[in-house]
Design a protein around this motif. Structure first.
Motif, mmCIF file in Angstrom:
data_model
loop_
_atom_site.group_PDB
_atom_site.id
_atom_site.type_symbol
_atom_site.label_atom_id
_atom_site.label_comp_id
_atom_site.label_asym_id
_atom_site.label_seq_id
_atom_site.Cartn_x
_atom_site.Cartn_y
_atom_site.Cartn_z
ATOM 1 N N TYR A 36 10.272 -2.475 3.833
ATOM 2 C CA TYR A 36 9.428 -1.113 4.133
ATOM 3 C C TYR A 36 8.453 -1.193 5.269
ATOM 4 N N LEU A 37 8.107 -2.969 5.446
ATOM 5 C CA LEU A 37 7.565 -3.273 6.318
ATOM 6 C C LEU A 37 7.848 -3.655 7.442
ATOM 7 N N ALA A 38 8.673 -4.273 7.326
ATOM 8 C CA ALA A 38 9.495 -4.438 8.628
ATOM 9 C C ALA A 38 9.370 -2.832 8.910
ATOM 10 N N GLN A 39 10.220 -2.075 8.946
ATOM 11 C CA GLN A 39 10.385 -0.521 9.241
ATOM 12 C C GLN A 39 8.967 -0.140 9.741
ATOM 13 N N GLN A 40 7.893 0.063 8.826
ATOM 14 C CA GLN A 40 6.738 0.747 8.815
ATOM 15 C C GLN A 40 6.191 0.286 10.143
ATOM 16 N N LEU A 41 5.859 -1.475 10.398
ATOM 17 C CA LEU A 41 5.280 -1.858 11.445
ATOM 18 C C LEU A 41 6.176 -2.359 12.760
ATOM 19 N N GLY A 47 1.127 -2.584 -8.141
ATOM 20 C CA GLY A 47 1.220 -0.858 -7.727
ATOM 21 C C GLY A 47 2.608 -0.568 -8.324
ATOM 22 N N LEU A 48 3.283 0.211 -8.358
ATOM 23 C CA LEU A 48 4.284 1.315 -8.951
ATOM 24 C C LEU A 48 5.311 2.028 -7.706
ATOM 25 N N GLY A 49 6.289 2.175 -7.234
ATOM 26 C CA GLY A 49 6.294 3.036 -6.441
ATOM 27 C C GLY A 49 6.306 3.013 -4.929
ATOM 28 N N GLU A 50 5.685 3.920 -4.198
ATOM 29 C CA GLU A 50 5.370 4.338 -2.909
ATOM 30 C C GLU A 50 3.469 3.303 -3.385
ATOM 31 N N GLU A 51 3.128 3.559 -4.330
ATOM 32 C CA GLU A 51 1.487 2.725 -4.306
ATOM 33 C C GLU A 51 1.957 1.083 -4.114
ATOM 34 N N ARG A 52 3.153 0.756 -4.593
ATOM 35 C CA ARG A 52 2.557 -0.781 -4.188
ATOM 36 C C ARG A 52 3.338 -1.070 -2.537
ATOM 37 N N LEU A 53 4.134 -0.264 -2.004
ATOM 38 C CA LEU A 53 4.285 -0.567 -0.734
ATOM 39 C C LEU A 53 3.005 -0.344 0.579
ATOM 40 N N LYS A 54 2.250 1.006 0.065
ATOM 41 C CA LYS A 54 1.450 1.399 0.280
ATOM 42 C C LYS A 54 -0.030 -0.121 0.423
ATOM 43 N N ASN A 55 0.433 -0.220 -1.206
ATOM 44 C CA ASN A 55 -0.568 -1.398 -1.391
ATOM 45 C C ASN A 55 -0.337 -2.747 -0.040
ATOM 46 N N GLY A 56 0.963 -3.123 -0.154
ATOM 47 C CA GLY A 56 1.278 -4.004 0.875
ATOM 48 C C GLY A 56 0.900 -3.721 2.102
ATOM 49 N N LEU A 57 0.977 -2.819 2.742
ATOM 50 C CA LEU A 57 1.005 -2.287 3.960
ATOM 51 C C LEU A 57 -0.950 -2.913 4.225
#
Length: 174
Positions: free
Chosen positions: A24-29, A157-167
């Motif tokens: 996810y991070l690689a894609q977003q960044l 965090g769970l789901g989308e929240e976890r991904l957004k927290n990492g970003l």
């Protein structure tokens, strides 16, 4: 003048969403994600690991990361694990980590480690071994990162929240 490449490592116990987060991070960044070499290596081992296997995974991870460094985009590389994983498994399974692994860990720093929390439910996977040991391994990861004086943050965090927290953590640290 050579540009500095920022390396971000996604680490933590089994079944905490590391690969999902790294991709996810690689894609977003808009950059590359170094996959976890051990996942490929272990597929035929039936969870019967030797110290030689761990050493092979160590060299495989180095080769994969080094190969991808030359192709990096935006001076940023996301790593789905680090050599510290090899040390943690060697210490746990064999009560010994080869000197070459310990040495390389000291000389292969990452700019930021995202330590994945154990707040996700366990997902069965043939390559996962210790569903009841995640708390133990989380503590080991924290101690190892602290021993390295690493810049790290815990991602929960769970789901989308976890991904957004990492970003969000990466954006705060850039």
């Amino acid at each position: 003048m050579e540009k500095k490449i920022t390396k971000i490592a996604v680490v933590g116990p089994e079944s905490t969403g590391k690969s999902t987060m790294a991709q996810y991070l690689a894609q977003q960044l808009d950059t590359l994600c170094v996959p976890e070499y051990a996942r490929y290596y272990c597929q035929g081992l039936n969870n019967q690991y030797t110290l030689a296997d761990e050493t092979n995974m160590f060299y495989g991870q180095i080769a994969l990361e080094d190969a991808m460094l030359s192709q990096v985009k935006n001076n940023l590389l996301i790593c789905d694990t680090t050599l510290l994983t090899v040390k943690i498994w060697c210490d746990y399974l064999f009560q010994h980590t080869p000197a070459v692994v310990r040495h390389e860990i000291q000389h292969r720093p990452y700019d930021l480690y995202l330590l994945m929390d154990i707040d996700l439910p366990w997902q069965d996977d043939p390559l996962r071994d210790f569903p009841n040991e995640r708390g133990y391994f989380f503590e080991v990861w924290q101690k190892e990162l602290q021993a390295l004086h690493a810049n790290y943050a815990i991602v929960s965090g769970l789901g989308e929240e976890r991904l957004k927290n990492g970003l969000a953590i990466i954006k705060q640290n850039r």
